[in-house]
Design a protein around this motif. Structure first.
Motif, PDB file in Angstrom:
ATOM      1  N   ASP A 101     -12.792 -25.125  85.216  1.00  0.00           N
ATOM      2  CA  ASP A 101     -12.681 -25.883  86.462  1.00  0.00           C
ATOM      3  C   ASP A 101     -11.235 -26.041  86.912  1.00  0.00           C
ATOM      4  OD1 ASP A 101     -15.555 -26.826  86.972  1.00  0.00           O
ATOM      5  OD2 ASP A 101     -15.228 -27.313  84.857  1.00  0.00           O
ATOM      6  N   GLY A 102     -10.301 -25.540  86.096  1.00  0.00           N
ATOM      7  CA  GLY A 102      -8.912 -25.637  86.507  1.00  0.00           C
ATOM      8  C   GLY A 102      -7.942 -25.442  85.364  1.00  0.00           C
ATOM      9  N   ILE A 103      -6.681 -25.706  85.676  1.00  0.00           N
ATOM     10  CA  ILE A 103      -5.562 -25.532  84.744  1.00  0.00           C
ATOM     11  C   ILE A 103      -4.761 -26.824  84.666  1.00  0.00           C
ATOM     12  CG2 ILE A 103      -3.350 -24.345  84.380  1.00  0.00           C
ATOM     13  CD1 ILE A 103      -5.679 -22.527  83.778  1.00  0.00           C
ATOM     14  N   ASP A 104      -4.380 -27.189  83.448  1.00  0.00           N
ATOM     15  CA  ASP A 104      -3.503 -28.333  83.195  1.00  0.00           C
ATOM     16  C   ASP A 104      -2.225 -27.798  82.577  1.00  0.00           C
ATOM     17  OD1 ASP A 104      -2.900 -31.247  82.714  1.00  0.00           O
ATOM     18  OD2 ASP A 104      -2.994 -30.590  80.620  1.00  0.00           O
ATOM     19  N   ILE A 105      -1.080 -28.089  83.178  1.00  0.00           N
ATOM     20  CA  ILE A 105       0.205 -27.604  82.667  1.00  0.00           C
ATOM     21  C   ILE A 105       0.918 -28.720  81.898  1.00  0.00           C
ATOM     22  CG2 ILE A 105       2.485 -26.712  83.256  1.00  0.00           C
ATOM     23  CD1 ILE A 105       0.305 -24.655  83.625  1.00  0.00           C
ATOM     24  N   ASP A 106       1.279 -28.404  80.653  1.00  0.00           N
ATOM     25  CA  ASP A 106       1.911 -29.384  79.768  1.00  0.00           C
ATOM     26  C   ASP A 106       3.234 -28.822  79.240  1.00  0.00           C
ATOM     27  OD1 ASP A 106       2.445 -31.469  78.087  1.00  0.00           O
ATOM     28  OD2 ASP A 106       0.783 -31.121  76.722  1.00  0.00           O
ATOM     29  N   TRP A 107       4.175 -28.611  80.149  1.00  0.00           N
ATOM     30  CA  TRP A 107       5.515 -28.119  79.803  1.00  0.00           C
ATOM     31  C   TRP A 107       6.338 -29.321  79.351  1.00  0.00           C
ATOM     32  CZ3 TRP A 107       8.819 -24.863  83.798  1.00  0.00           C
ATOM     33  CH2 TRP A 107      10.075 -24.570  83.241  1.00  0.00           C
ATOM     34  N   GLU A 108       6.694 -29.348  78.071  1.00  0.00           N
ATOM     35  CA  GLU A 108       7.442 -30.484  77.508  1.00  0.00           C
ATOM     36  C   GLU A 108       8.823 -30.040  77.031  1.00  0.00           C
ATOM     37  OE1 GLU A 108       5.168 -32.743  74.634  1.00  0.00           O
ATOM     38  OE2 GLU A 108       3.303 -32.347  75.685  1.00  0.00           O
ATOM     39  N   TYR A 109       9.845 -30.152  77.883  1.00  0.00           N
ATOM     40  CA  TYR A 109       9.896 -30.589  79.275  1.00  0.00           C
ATOM     41  C   TYR A 109      10.874 -29.703  80.018  1.00  0.00           C
ATOM     42  CZ  TYR A 109       7.878 -34.747  77.156  1.00  0.00           C
ATOM     43  OH  TYR A 109       7.069 -35.596  76.450  1.00  0.00           O
ATOM     44  N   PRO A 110      10.703 -29.516  81.317  1.00  0.00           N
ATOM     45  CA  PRO A 110      11.679 -28.748  82.099  1.00  0.00           C
ATOM     46  C   PRO A 110      13.088 -29.346  81.960  1.00  0.00           C
ATOM     47  CG  PRO A 110       9.678 -29.113  83.376  1.00  0.00           C
ATOM     48  CD  PRO A 110       9.551 -29.959  82.134  1.00  0.00           C
ATOM     49  N   THR A 111      14.077 -28.492  81.791  1.00  0.00           N
ATOM     50  CA  THR A 111      15.510 -28.819  81.622  1.00  0.00           C
ATOM     51  C   THR A 111      15.824 -29.473  80.279  1.00  0.00           C
ATOM     52  OG1 THR A 111      15.584 -31.065  82.590  1.00  0.00           O
ATOM     53  CG2 THR A 111      15.721 -29.177  84.119  1.00  0.00           C
ATOM     54  N   ASN A 112      14.830 -29.597  79.378  1.00  0.00           N
ATOM     55  CA  ASN A 112      15.047 -30.314  78.130  1.00  0.00           C
ATOM     56  C   ASN A 112      14.577 -29.467  76.950  1.00  0.00           C
ATOM     57  OD1 ASN A 112      14.083 -32.274  75.869  1.00  0.00           O
ATOM     58  ND2 ASN A 112      15.421 -33.533  77.143  1.00  0.00           N
ATOM     59  N   SER A 113      15.413 -29.391  75.909  1.00  0.00           N
ATOM     60  CA  SER A 113      15.088 -28.575  74.730  1.00  0.00           C
ATOM     61  C   SER A 113      14.810 -29.406  73.487  1.00  0.00           C
ATOM     62  CB  SER A 113      16.244 -27.599  74.437  1.00  0.00           C
ATOM     63  OG  SER A 113      16.404 -26.672  75.486  1.00  0.00           O
ATOM     64  N   ALA A 114      14.445 -30.681  73.681  1.00  0.00           N
ATOM     65  CA  ALA A 114      14.230 -31.570  72.539  1.00  0.00           C
ATOM     66  C   ALA A 114      13.135 -31.067  71.599  1.00  0.00           C
ATOM     67  CB  ALA A 114      13.886 -32.968  73.039  1.00  0.00           C
ATOM     68  N   SER A 115      12.149 -30.363  72.143  1.00  0.00           N
ATOM     69  CA  SER A 115      11.050 -29.886  71.300  1.00  0.00           C
ATOM     70  C   SER A 115      11.353 -28.548  70.652  1.00  0.00           C
ATOM     71  CB  SER A 115       9.771 -29.766  72.138  1.00  0.00           C
ATOM     72  OG  SER A 115       9.900 -28.757  73.134  1.00  0.00           O
ATOM     73  N   GLY A 116      12.568 -28.026  70.861  1.00  0.00           N
ATOM     74  CA  GLY A 116      12.953 -26.761  70.261  1.00  0.00           C
ATOM     75  C   GLY A 116      12.715 -25.552  71.144  1.00  0.00           C
ATOM     76  N   ILE A 117      12.328 -25.782  72.405  1.00  0.00           N
ATOM     77  CA  ILE A 117      12.103 -24.672  73.329  1.00  0.00           C
ATOM     78  C   ILE A 117      13.357 -24.442  74.181  1.00  0.00           C
ATOM     79  CG2 ILE A 117       9.640 -25.170  73.427  1.00  0.00           C
ATOM     80  CD1 ILE A 117      10.082 -26.359  76.234  1.00  0.00           C
ATOM     81  N   SER A 118      13.430 -23.280  74.812  1.00  0.00           N
ATOM     82  CA  SER A 118      14.562 -22.991  75.687  1.00  0.00           C
ATOM     83  C   SER A 118      14.442 -23.772  76.984  1.00  0.00           C
ATOM     84  CB  SER A 118      14.627 -21.495  75.986  1.00  0.00           C
ATOM     85  OG  SER A 118      13.408 -21.057  76.562  1.00  0.00           O
ATOM     86  N   SER A 119      15.569 -24.005  77.628  1.00  0.00           N
ATOM     87  CA  SER A 119      15.570 -24.730  78.893  1.00  0.00           C
ATOM     88  C   SER A 119      16.719 -24.241  79.756  1.00  0.00           C
ATOM     89  CB  SER A 119      15.694 -26.240  78.664  1.00  0.00           C
ATOM     90  OG  SER A 119      16.920 -26.555  78.035  1.00  0.00           O
ATOM     91  N   ASN A 120      16.658 -24.633  81.033  1.00  0.00           N
ATOM     92  CA  ASN A 120      17.661 -24.186  82.004  1.00  0.00           C
ATOM     93  C   ASN A 120      17.840 -25.284  83.037  1.00  0.00           C
ATOM     94  OD1 ASN A 120      18.446 -22.748  84.691  1.00  0.00           O
ATOM     95  ND2 ASN A 120      18.839 -21.192  83.121  1.00  0.00           N
ATOM     96  N   VAL A 121      19.012 -25.392  83.595  1.00  0.00           N
ATOM     97  CA  VAL A 121      19.277 -26.436  84.586  1.00  0.00           C
ATOM     98  C   VAL A 121      18.408 -26.265  85.837  1.00  0.00           C
ATOM     99  CG1 VAL A 121      21.632 -26.893  83.839  1.00  0.00           C
ATOM    100  CG2 VAL A 121      21.202 -25.091  85.518  1.00  0.00           C
ATOM    101  N   ASN A 122      17.906 -25.066  86.055  1.00  0.00           N
ATOM    102  CA  ASN A 122      17.072 -24.806  87.228  1.00  0.00           C
ATOM    103  C   ASN A 122      15.581 -24.992  86.964  1.00  0.00           C
ATOM    104  OD1 ASN A 122      19.309 -24.004  88.900  1.00  0.00           O
ATOM    105  ND2 ASN A 122      19.330 -22.030  87.818  1.00  0.00           N
ATOM    106  N   ASP A 123      15.219 -25.465  85.776  1.00  0.00           N
ATOM    107  CA  ASP A 123      13.807 -25.586  85.406  1.00  0.00           C
ATOM    108  C   ASP A 123      13.013 -26.476  86.364  1.00  0.00           C
ATOM    109  OD1 ASP A 123      14.037 -23.930  83.240  1.00  0.00           O
ATOM    110  OD2 ASP A 123      14.142 -25.537  81.751  1.00  0.00           O
ATOM    111  N   THR A 124      13.614 -27.570  86.799  1.00  0.00           N
ATOM    112  CA  THR A 124      12.889 -28.500  87.674  1.00  0.00           C
ATOM    113  C   THR A 124      12.461 -27.806  88.964  1.00  0.00           C
ATOM    114  OG1 THR A 124      14.030 -30.443  86.778  1.00  0.00           O
ATOM    115  CG2 THR A 124      13.031 -30.666  88.958  1.00  0.00           C
ATOM    116  N   HIS A 125      13.388 -27.102  89.582  1.00  0.00           N
ATOM    117  CA  HIS A 125      13.071 -26.365  90.806  1.00  0.00           C
ATOM    118  C   HIS A 125      12.062 -25.255  90.532  1.00  0.00           C
ATOM    119  CE1 HIS A 125      13.524 -24.397  94.674  1.00  0.00           C
ATOM    120  NE2 HIS A 125      13.866 -23.271  94.070  1.00  0.00           N
TER     121      HIS A 125
END
Length: 362
Positions: free
Chosen positions: A138-162
């Motif tokens: 019935d749809g998609i749920d996006i759980d990106w934790e979190y744009p512009t933030n690498s606290a969870s060990g993932i890559s991030s970029n200053v442009n992530d929010t946009h």
């Protein structure tokens, strides 16, 4: 027996009132009755690594956790596809139920790389549409934790929010207007541009938990000296200020507690914390939050009970929020003490408020 005209009018009036009450009761408490989406929602996260088959009677939506951005940054990888299909199959007998794939989760990466490139962003969005069609979602749920933030060990970029806004726009276009597009949001409401996202979203699941560790509450309703970084009330206020109206907000409720690591493990399911020995239960009446202390009186566990959940459900209804979400289904007891409390609190309290408003108007 002679019935006067005014008595007939009274009988007709109260018969009409009884009919209205009956119809509202059935539609509010039994979502399966109504063809239209219920006025309120209850979203249950169901995980790929557990085996429980959820009982759909006390929920309106299931978010299956998780899917991920694939290694090529251009599509979706799903954990345990057979379990997802088993969850989707519940809709055959429970036609009111909506099932979404939640993509992301703590430590799930490659979002930043995918969203930063126009081509991979469009390919990912199209693959979301493919997944929805293939699994009859019935749809998609996006759980990106979190744009512009690498606290969870993932890559991030200053442009992530946009880029996140562009991604959600692309997914909405790919899946169409009839499918659901939701997201999980940090309690503080940071990292994303909600004023840009709002047109694409059906609703936002606020993760109003993990805001602190003992000796602080991790999911308090209101602010007290023992509250963590953010309370439920503060989280809702922040999201509304950021551009999401109250009727698109879903408040998160944890079916687990957070311990102090030494005496209670960091994360403990509700069904397991009930078995703990040697701890004393306490209640913070300002924060409306439960906690436990050890023999020395030290705060060692922050957790929820049916009593605190009832207050959160009252808060949801009185504040005009869309509903409740909980992480996660398997944390509850076998008989479903917490999920039944959520269901009663959202639907029956909504009915009570509706009838009180109707009664005040008549």
């Amino acid at each position: 027996m002679i019935i006067r005209k005014h008595e007939k009018a009274c009988i007709a009036f109260f018969s009409l009132q009884a009919l209205i009450v009956f119809l509202v009761l059935v539609m509010a408490i039994s979502p399966t009755f109504a063809k239209k989406k219920p006025a309120k929602v209850i979203v249950a996260y169901v995980t790929s690594w557990t085996s429980d088959i959820p009982d759909p009677k006390q929920m309106t939506h299931i978010n299956y956790a998780f899917g991920h951005v694939n290694d090529l940054y251009n599509g979706v990888r799903i954990d345990h596809e057979t379990r997802l299909q088993a969850i989707v199959d519940l809709k055959k007998k429970h036609t009111h139920l909506k099932v979404l794939l939640s993509i992301g989760g703590w430590g799930s990466g490659r979002f930043s790389e995918m969203a930063s490139d126009k081509i991979t962003r469009a390919q990912f969005a199209q693959d979301c549409a493919r997944v929805v069609k293939q699994f009859h979602l019935d749809g998609i749920d996006i759980d990106w934790e979190y744009p512009t933030n690498s606290a969870s060990g993932i890559s991030s970029n200053v442009n992530d929010t946009h880029n996140f806004s562009l991604l959600m726009k692309a997914i909405r276009k790919a899946i169409g207007s009839k499918k659901l597009l939701t997201m999980a949001s940090v309690a503080s409401g940071k990292y994303v541009a909600f004023d840009m996202l709002e047109p694409y979203l059906n609703f936002v699941n606020i993760m109003t938990y993990d805001s602190g560790n003992p000796p602080y509450h991790h999911a308090s309703l209101y602010r007290s000296a023992m509250s963590g970084n953010t309370t439920c009330e503060e989280a809702v206020t922040a999201h509304i200020a950021a551009g999401i109206p109250a009727h698109k907000l879903v408040l998160g409720i944890p079916f687990y507690g957070r311990g102090n690591k030494q005496e209670v493990k960091s994360f403990i399911d509700y069904k397991d914390l009930l078995k703990l020995q040697g701890l004393e239960k306490k209640w913070d009446d300002v924060a409306k939050a439960n906690y436990m202390v050890n023999e020395q009186g030290e705060f060692v566990l922050s957790y929820e009970t049916p009593e605190s959940i009832k207050l959160k459900c009252n808060f949801i209804v009185t504040k005009g929020l869309l509903g409740a979400m909980y992480w996660e289904y398997a944390g509850d007891t076998d008989e479903g003490i917490l999920r039944s409390t959520v269901y009663t609190g959202i639907f029956e309290y909504s009915l009570y408020r509706y009838l009180r408003i109707v009664n005040n108007r008549t």
